[in-house]
Structures are given as C-alpha cells and as structure tokens.
Motif scaffolding. Structure first.
Motif, short mmCIF file in Angstrom:
data_model
loop_
_atom_site.label_atom_id
_atom_site.label_comp_id
_atom_site.label_asym_id
_atom_site.label_seq_id
_atom_site.Cartn_x
_atom_site.Cartn_y
_atom_site.Cartn_z
N TYR A 77 0.86 -1.19 0.00
CA TYR A 77 0.00 0.00 0.00
C TYR A 77 0.89 1.24 0.00
N ASP A 78 0.40 2.31 -0.66
CA ASP A 78 1.12 3.58 -0.59
C ASP A 78 1.13 4.07 0.86
N TRP A 79 2.15 4.83 1.21
CA TRP A 79 2.29 5.32 2.59
C TRP A 79 1.09 6.15 3.01
N VAL A 80 0.49 6.91 2.08
CA VAL A 80 -0.68 7.71 2.44
C VAL A 80 -1.90 6.83 2.73
N GLN A 81 -1.84 5.58 2.32
CA GLN A 81 -2.93 4.63 2.56
C GLN A 81 -2.68 3.75 3.79
N ALA A 82 -1.58 3.98 4.50
CA ALA A 82 -1.18 3.08 5.59
C ALA A 82 -2.29 2.93 6.64
N GLY A 83 -2.99 4.03 6.95
CA GLY A 83 -4.07 3.96 7.94
C GLY A 83 -5.21 3.06 7.46
N ASN A 84 -5.55 3.17 6.17
CA ASN A 84 -6.68 2.39 5.63
C ASN A 84 -6.40 0.89 5.64
N MET A 85 -5.13 0.52 5.44
CA MET A 85 -4.83 -0.92 5.32
C MET A 85 -4.99 -1.66 6.66
N LEU A 86 -5.15 -0.90 7.76
CA LEU A 86 -5.26 -1.55 9.08
C LEU A 86 -6.62 -2.22 9.29
N GLU A 87 -7.59 -1.84 8.48
CA GLU A 87 -8.96 -2.34 8.67
C GLU A 87 -9.02 -3.87 8.57
N GLY A 88 -9.55 -4.49 9.60
CA GLY A 88 -9.75 -5.94 9.59
C GLY A 88 -8.48 -6.73 9.88
N CYS A 89 -7.37 -6.05 10.21
CA CYS A 89 -6.12 -6.78 10.48
C CYS A 89 -6.12 -7.36 11.91
N ALA A 90 -5.64 -8.59 12.04
CA ALA A 90 -5.56 -9.24 13.35
C ALA A 90 -4.25 -8.91 14.05
N THR A 91 -3.24 -8.54 13.25
CA THR A 91 -1.90 -8.26 13.78
C THR A 91 -1.41 -6.97 13.12
N VAL A 92 -0.89 -6.04 13.91
CA VAL A 92 -0.36 -4.79 13.35
C VAL A 92 1.00 -4.52 13.99
N VAL A 93 2.01 -4.28 13.15
CA VAL A 93 3.37 -4.10 13.68
C VAL A 93 3.99 -2.82 13.11
N ASN A 94 4.50 -1.98 14.01
CA ASN A 94 5.28 -0.82 13.56
C ASN A 94 6.75 -1.22 13.54
N THR A 95 7.34 -1.29 12.35
CA THR A 95 8.77 -1.59 12.24
C THR A 95 9.54 -0.34 11.82
N THR A 96 8.86 0.82 11.74
CA THR A 96 9.59 2.06 11.43
C THR A 96 10.24 2.57 12.72
N SER A 97 11.11 3.54 12.56
CA SER A 97 11.72 4.15 13.76
C SER A 97 10.88 5.31 14.28
N LEU A 98 9.71 5.55 13.68
CA LEU A 98 8.84 6.64 14.12
C LEU A 98 8.39 6.39 15.56
N GLY A 99 8.47 7.44 16.38
CA GLY A 99 8.05 7.31 17.77
C GLY A 99 9.19 7.00 18.71
N MET A 100 10.36 6.70 18.13
CA MET A 100 11.54 6.40 18.96
C MET A 100 12.11 7.72 19.49
N VAL A 101 12.74 7.67 20.64
CA VAL A 101 13.39 8.86 21.21
C VAL A 101 14.28 9.50 20.14
N GLY A 102 14.07 10.80 19.91
CA GLY A 102 14.91 11.52 18.95
C GLY A 102 14.46 11.42 17.50
N LYS A 103 13.40 10.65 17.24
CA LYS A 103 12.89 10.49 15.87
C LYS A 103 11.53 11.18 15.77
N PRO A 104 11.05 11.42 14.52
CA PRO A 104 9.73 12.06 14.40
C PRO A 104 8.61 11.21 15.00
N GLU A 105 7.50 11.89 15.29
CA GLU A 105 6.34 11.22 15.87
C GLU A 105 5.69 10.25 14.89
N PHE A 106 5.06 9.22 15.40
CA PHE A 106 4.27 8.28 14.60
C PHE A 106 2.91 8.94 14.35
#
Ligand code: NAP
Length: 278
Positions: A177-206
C-alpha cells in the motif's frame, strides 16, 4: 579451544556503546553462574573478515552483529541459515570448533516469541497482518509472519520502492500500500506491527491514523525507547492488545546465549527489570 578456556561472546558493530546486549547477556551469565564474558566490540572500518577470523583464536565462541555489519557477515560466514539468507542479514554468529562460522537471524523468532508470551490469545492465522515500514527489521518480521501462517501481509513504507522490493523477495502474500494509505490498510487486520523508527526517542512522531484498527487486534511496536509509545497507547485506547518491543530484544538474544554458553535463558519479568534498570 580447551574445556578450561573461559568462553567469550560479544556484539560487533559501530556504534555499540548504546547496545543493551552486554547488560542482557551479563545478567544471564551471572544469573546462571556461568564463567564467561560478553563484551561490546566497536568495529567500524576494520576488516571484518580479519576480525571474525581472529576472534575464535582469542576464545570467542560467537557474537551478535549489528549495524553496519549485519549484511556483510553473510558473505564471510561459511554456513548461512535459509532465514538469514532470505532476510538478507544475520544478527547471531557461532564460531564452530571446526573453524567454520555459522550465521543466523533470530529477530523473527524473537518477534514471534514476544507476541506469544505477551499476547497469549494471539492467533496469526485469524486475519491479515499489517506491517508499517520496510527496513531491515521489517524483512525479519515479514519472514516470521509467513512462517507462522498469516493469510496476508499488508505492507506500507514511506519509500514505496523498498516495500516493492520486499514483495518481490517474499511473494504474493505481501500486498503493498502507498504510505498515504497506511491507515486504511489496518482495517480488519488481526496483527499490526510498527517496524519504522517513528516514535523512537529523537525520531519524528508516529502519525499514521489508527481509526481503522479493529478492537482486539494484537498491536506491536518494535520501538522500545520509550517502552510505551504513543502508537501503543492510541491502539490500547481503541481496544487493541498492545505489546512493546523490549520482549523481542530479549527473546532474539536467547538462542545465541544457549548456543554459546549451553543454557537456554529464561525471558521473564526479572530479565526485563534487569535490562530496564541497567
Ligand atoms: P531501518 O532499516 O533503518 O528502517 C527504518 C524504517 O523506518 C524504514 O521503513 C524507514 O522508511 C522508516 N522511517 C524512518 N523515518 C521515517 C519517517 N520520517 N517517516 C516514515 N518512515 C520512516 O531500521 P530497522 O533496523 O528496520 O529498525 C527499525 C526500528 O525497529 C528501529 O526503531 C529499531 O530500533 C527497531 N528494532 C527493534 C528491535 C527489537 O528487538 N525490538 C529489533 C530491530 C529493530 P524509508 O524506507 O522510507 O526510509
């Protein structure tokens, strides 16, 4: 190596000063009364092949490998496990008595063990999984999710090409999915994993919108600094089962410790507390 020699292990990378591995393995060595040492080895521009050739002579029985050597070790190792080859990186080396170097990747196993331990009702086969990010860690997560039988993996990354490459390596279960569609792809998912560094200390917010999350979904953040990320808090507010990233770090270390020092260490609350207070 003679039986009287004290076994050594360490983490090879640059930088390694921030690594939690010495504290973790040091804790287990002490807990199980093993005479051995685990040390940080800051190996930057040195010849990696030469370093790995010398370590067994000094008493090293194995090592963890981190940035920037995780990919390069695959070309030096004599035996590379299928999963390390598929992921394209190794994090655990075993120096065998016959002189051969064995390379494996335990990140995926650590990820699965963390979810099984901390979200006991997790059934990866019950629905699609969503993976945010397509970096090195994402490759291990996708390989592990396929191994445990998820029916579909929805993948989104800021840089689309990286996600497309991952799809061509891992096959048709992966849907990009395109990054702008990332929120939409979560629908109906049983497992969701953030593997980006977003939200880490010193990195941009998720900032991916989470409105489409299904209550009851198991949501995991690989980021463990901070331990409770905004992503996990927002998912918990939406009724999801949330699991932090520290457990993966602890579980991925256990197979190496067992191979080097002969005891399968427990990953329990005491281990967690030892690392949090280190
Ligand atoms: P990596 O290969 O550098 O990948 C970084 C990922 O984050 C890429 O998907 C990248 O997207 C994305 N990203 C970075 N900045 C972004 C931004 N501003 N907006 C959107 N996406 C962004 O790193 P990695 O080795 O995969 O590690 C990723 C994270 O997982 C790190 O936080 C690391 O600490 C954590 N991790 C945890 C464990 C554990 O045991 N818990 C194990 C491994 C990794 P692009 O491709 O577009 O750059």
């Amino acid at each position: 190596m003679t039986d009287t020699r004290i076994p050594l292990a360490g983490v090879i990378g640059s930088p390694v000063a921030h690594s939690k591995s010495p504290a973790l393995h040091g804790y287990w060595l002490q807990r199980y009364g093993i005479k051995g040492y685990y040390v940080p080895l800051d190996i930057g521009h040195m010849d990696l092949r030469q370093v790995l050739g010398t370590m067994p002579l000094m008493g090293f029985v194995g090592a963890n490998v981190t940035i920037p050597h995780k990919e390069a070790v695959l070309k030096i190792a004599d035996v590379v496990t299928d999963r390390a080859a598929l992921i394209g990186a190794a994090n655990t080396l075993i120096f065998r008595p016959d002189g051969r170097i064995h390379a494996d990747n335990t990140d995926g196993a650590g990820f699965v063990a963390n979810l099984r331990q901390n979200a006991p009702g997790w059934d990866p086969q019950s629905g699609p999984a969503a993976v945010l990010g397509a970096g090195g860690a994402a490759r291990a997560i996708v390989a592990a999710l396929i191994e445990v039988g998820v029916p579909e993996i929805r993948l989104s990354n800021r840089t689309r090409l990286r996600a497309d490459n991952l799809r061509s390596d891992f096959g048709a279960k992966v849907v990009v999915y395109d990054w702008v569609q990332a929120g939409n792809m979560l629908e109906g998912c049983a497992t969701v994993v953030n593997t980006t560094s977003l939200g880490m200390v010193g990195k941009p917010e998720f900032r991916v919108p989470l409105d489409a999350l299904t209550p009851g979904a198991v949501v995991n953040d690989l980021v463990y600094a901070p331990l409770r990320t905004k992503f996990l808090d927002d998912a918990a507010e939406r009724g999801c089962v949330t699991v932090d990233g520290l457990g993966m770090l602890l579980h991925q270390a256990a197979p190496g410790f067992e191979r080097w020092f002969g005891i399968r260490p427990d990953v329990d609350e005491a281990t967690r507390q030892a690392i949090l207070s280190a």
